[in-house]
Design an enzyme around this catalytic site. Structure first.
Site, mmCIF file in Angstrom:
data_model
loop_
_atom_site.group_PDB
_atom_site.id
_atom_site.type_symbol
_atom_site.label_atom_id
_atom_site.label_comp_id
_atom_site.label_asym_id
_atom_site.label_seq_id
_atom_site.Cartn_x
_atom_site.Cartn_y
_atom_site.Cartn_z
ATOM 1 N N HIS A 292 0.863 -1.173 0.000
ATOM 2 C CA HIS A 292 0.000 0.000 0.000
ATOM 3 C C HIS A 292 0.905 1.230 0.000
ATOM 4 O O HIS A 292 2.011 1.205 0.556
ATOM 5 C CB HIS A 292 -0.881 0.033 1.246
ATOM 6 C CG HIS A 292 -1.967 -0.987 1.254
ATOM 7 N ND1 HIS A 292 -3.144 -0.798 1.935
ATOM 8 C CD2 HIS A 292 -2.057 -2.208 0.678
ATOM 9 C CE1 HIS A 292 -3.921 -1.854 1.779
ATOM 10 N NE2 HIS A 292 -3.275 -2.725 1.028
ATOM 11 N N GLU B 257 0.900 3.920 1.716
ATOM 12 C CA GLU B 257 1.300 4.388 3.045
ATOM 13 C C GLU B 257 2.443 3.555 3.623
ATOM 14 O O GLU B 257 3.401 4.103 4.182
ATOM 15 C CB GLU B 257 0.113 4.344 4.025
ATOM 16 C CG GLU B 257 -1.067 5.193 3.603
ATOM 17 C CD GLU B 257 -2.119 4.429 2.814
ATOM 18 O OE1 GLU B 257 -3.307 4.778 2.953
ATOM 19 O OE2 GLU B 257 -1.772 3.496 2.058
ATOM 20 N N CYS C 152 -2.650 0.141 7.413
ATOM 21 C CA CYS C 152 -1.846 1.352 7.223
ATOM 22 C C CYS C 152 -2.004 2.311 8.402
ATOM 23 O O CYS C 152 -1.032 2.931 8.835
ATOM 24 C CB CYS C 152 -2.239 2.031 5.921
ATOM 25 S SG CYS C 152 -1.837 1.036 4.465
#
Length: 147
Positions: free
Chosen positions: A50, A52, A83
């Site tokens: 992801h 993040e 995240c």
């Protein structure tokens, strides 16, 4: 302090994401962008890729610390629980995001993970929300057309 030009940079970079949900995350320290990453889960075939998580990891390496005290994060979509917990544990001071995620958002969209931690991230959501929402709508509309 929120800087709209950084959110605009995040949204512009999210536009470049081809095979993943268009999300961009930046870690900022003062006036310096420490890291800028986009979603790469599909490209990398890696569940933790992801934007993040990738941005936090890059910032950790650049600052040679797992603690990102005094750093801010800008994200085009409200972080998911995975995240969000990483952001809290990294000690990010301020989180700014564009679009709320009413299904999976962990900083107020679906629930607020801040309530489960002793360390609290200052959160501001819905910043440039219209632009973020349009980006996501376009992506999912195109995805449906190709299936």
């Amino acid at each position: 302090m929120y800087k709209p030009e950084i959110m605009k940079l995040a949204l512009n970079n999210a536009l470049k994401v081809a095979e993943d949900i268009p999300v961009c995350a930046l870690v900022v320290l003062g006036d310096d962008i420490i890291s800028l990453q986009v979603n790469r889960k599909e490209r990398d075939n890696q569940v933790t890729s992801h934007a993040e998580i990738l941005a936090l990891s890059e910032a950790n390496k650049k600052l040679n610390s797992w603690r990102l005290n005094n750093c801010d994060m800008y994200v085009t979509l409200e972080p998911c629980p995975m995240c969000a917990w990483a952001i809290i544990n990294a000690r990010i001071s301020n989180l700014y995001f564009a679009s709320y995620d009413l299904k999976y958002g962990a900083f107020g969209g679906a629930f607020n993970i801040n309530q489960y931690s002793d360390f609290k991230v200052n959160v501001s959501g819905g910043l440039m929300e219209k632009e973020g929402d349009e980006l996501l709508k376009k992506y999912f509309s195109n995805m449906r057309k190709t299936k």
